[in-house]
Write an enzyme that holds these catalytic residues in place. Sequence first.
Site, PDB file in Angstrom:
ATOM      1  N   LYS A   1       0.852  -1.203   0.000  1.00  0.00           N
ATOM      2  CA  LYS A   1       0.000   0.000   0.000  1.00  0.00           C
ATOM      3  C   LYS A   1       0.888   1.255   0.000  1.00  0.00           C
ATOM      4  O   LYS A   1       1.926   1.281   0.663  1.00  0.00           O
ATOM      5  CB  LYS A   1      -0.892  -0.024   1.257  1.00  0.00           C
ATOM      6  CG  LYS A   1      -1.661   1.260   1.547  1.00  0.00           C
ATOM      7  CD  LYS A   1      -2.834   1.482   0.624  1.00  0.00           C
ATOM      8  CE  LYS A   1      -3.506   2.835   0.883  1.00  0.00           C
ATOM      9  NZ  LYS A   1      -4.409   3.250  -0.197  1.00  0.00           N
TER      10      LYS A   1
ATOM     11  N   CYS B   1      -2.603  10.055  -6.512  1.00  0.00           N
ATOM     12  CA  CYS B   1      -3.701   9.816  -5.575  1.00  0.00           C
ATOM     13  C   CYS B   1      -4.722  10.954  -5.659  1.00  0.00           C
ATOM     14  O   CYS B   1      -4.374  12.126  -5.502  1.00  0.00           O
ATOM     15  CB  CYS B   1      -3.188   9.683  -4.139  1.00  0.00           C
ATOM     16  SG  CYS B   1      -4.584   9.435  -3.015  1.00  0.00           S
TER      17      CYS B   1
ATOM     18  N   GLY C   1      -9.387  -1.947 -14.068  1.00  0.00           N
ATOM     19  CA  GLY C   1     -10.499  -2.729 -14.597  1.00  0.00           C
ATOM     20  C   GLY C   1     -10.151  -4.125 -15.080  1.00  0.00           C
ATOM     21  O   GLY C   1     -10.918  -4.717 -15.836  1.00  0.00           O
TER      22      GLY C   1
ATOM     23  N   GLY D   1      -6.456  -4.383  -9.051  1.00  0.00           N
ATOM     24  CA  GLY D   1      -6.821  -3.657  -7.831  1.00  0.00           C
ATOM     25  C   GLY D   1      -8.209  -4.010  -7.335  1.00  0.00           C
ATOM     26  O   GLY D   1      -8.374  -4.742  -6.355  1.00  0.00           O
TER      27      GLY D   1
HETATM   28  O1  RRO Z   1      -5.663   5.769  -0.320  1.00  0.00           O
HETATM   29  C1  RRO Z   1      -6.315   6.302  -1.241  1.00  0.00           C
HETATM   30  O2  RRO Z   1      -7.282   7.047  -1.027  1.00  0.00           O
HETATM   31  C2  RRO Z   1      -5.978   6.071  -2.640  1.00  0.00           C
HETATM   32  C3  RRO Z   1      -4.718   6.189  -3.163  1.00  0.00           C
HETATM   33 BR1  RRO Z   1      -3.199   6.507  -2.110  1.00  0.00          BR
HETATM   34  C4  RRO Z   1      -4.519   6.095  -4.556  1.00  0.00           C
HETATM   35  O3  RRO Z   1      -3.420   6.195  -5.092  1.00  0.00           O
HETATM   36  N1  RRO Z   1      -5.616   5.875  -5.310  1.00  0.00           N
HETATM   37  C5  RRO Z   1      -6.853   5.746  -4.806  1.00  0.00           C
HETATM   38  O4  RRO Z   1      -7.825   5.558  -5.542  1.00  0.00           O
HETATM   39  N2  RRO Z   1      -7.013   5.832  -3.451  1.00  0.00           N
END
Ligand code: RRO
Length: 389
Positions: free
Chosen positions: A46, A142, A269, A290
């Site tokens: 993560k 992000c 996807g 993912g």
């Molecule tokens: O943790 C998140 O909210 C998050 C991250 Br770091 C990211 O790179 N992509 C996403 O959809 N959520």
Amino acid sequence: MAPSLKTKVASIPLETCVYNASGPRTGSAQALSRISASKAGAVLAKSATLASQTGNPLPRTWHHDAEESHASMNSEGLPNLGIEYYIKTETIDEAISDTGKPYFVSISGKNTDDNMKMLDMIYEKIKTGEARIAGVELNLACPNIIGKPIIAYDFEQMDSVLKSICAMPMFTEAKIPLGVKMPPYFDGPHYDRAAAVLNKYSDVVKYVASINTIGNCLAIDTVAEMPAIRSKGGFAGLSGRAVKYTALANVKKMRELLVDDIDVVGVGGVYTGEDAFEMILCGASAVQVGTCHWNEGPKCFDRICKELEDLMAKKGYSSIEDFKGKLKEWSKEGVAKSREVKAAKKKLAKDATATKASSGPSAQDQMLTALLILVIAVLLADKFDVISI
Ligand code: RRO
């Protein structure tokens, strides 16, 4: 012999070209160990910040349909246990055990300074031989940090972040491979500018993972007449099957525009072996999973690998090099071939139905009918008090 799914990302060999995206089910050593126990070719943690943090307030996730996963959303806000956790020996030992699988760390600092501090910590562990870290993925995409825009949508900022990071000795001297997680782009000039920045740093940037979630989407709860997600007015990152087509376009475009030294890893996807096949056709060297991993758990890696192997065998491909980046131009011959195969499949299905109908009820059908008759008989007997004990 079964087709080989072996590949290389940033010159690092992977036994299979399918592994996890940084995100759901990657926050702890225990979760990561389940990935390494599967057919996944690598393990990616993560995204980490300097200090551990709990993330955005709940509810921060949403699924359109848990069964089908057309679309999911998250505004997790980077909940993670802090970089120290993801690079300590105990974590990595539990995460990859003796599988020999490459372990990647992902970083998503609050600013460049934080990213550089984390990289110093990572390099220290690598130098002392304490931690088996194969590479680092820098998350520039992000969408869920309150008050912070997506870095890789600001090309000047992206250039300046990469300039500072790529000058660090862990990259220039120790040649630790750096990957960059990219947001989705939707327009020609944006692809051009992003690729131009990345190409400037091709001595250090060895792969690009496209795409992160589609930022700032909105799911509405129509009963409550409010957003489904709590923070940022409900704005969140979209993932799941719905984003595959955006991801494919990004992989294809990035492969076209990036220099050969930079691999492209396709993410977004991917649910099936066929999805992975499409990503590789568009030029991906590997595929990250993912949202499907989120919904289905780590057994998805075994299933997707098997489906990809089966598809390759059917097409007569023995390795991913046989079709990687070989998406053909649209042609009338292609349409005719596709139509022919679809018609043959339809005929096969029709014939199978006709055979089933003409061969009468199956043994299973007969058993079920007999059982039904028995149940009705018992019920009737009870009603009319035929059976006396
Ligand atoms: O943790 C998140 O909210 C998050 C991250 Br770091 C990211 O790179 N992509 C996403 O959809 N959520």
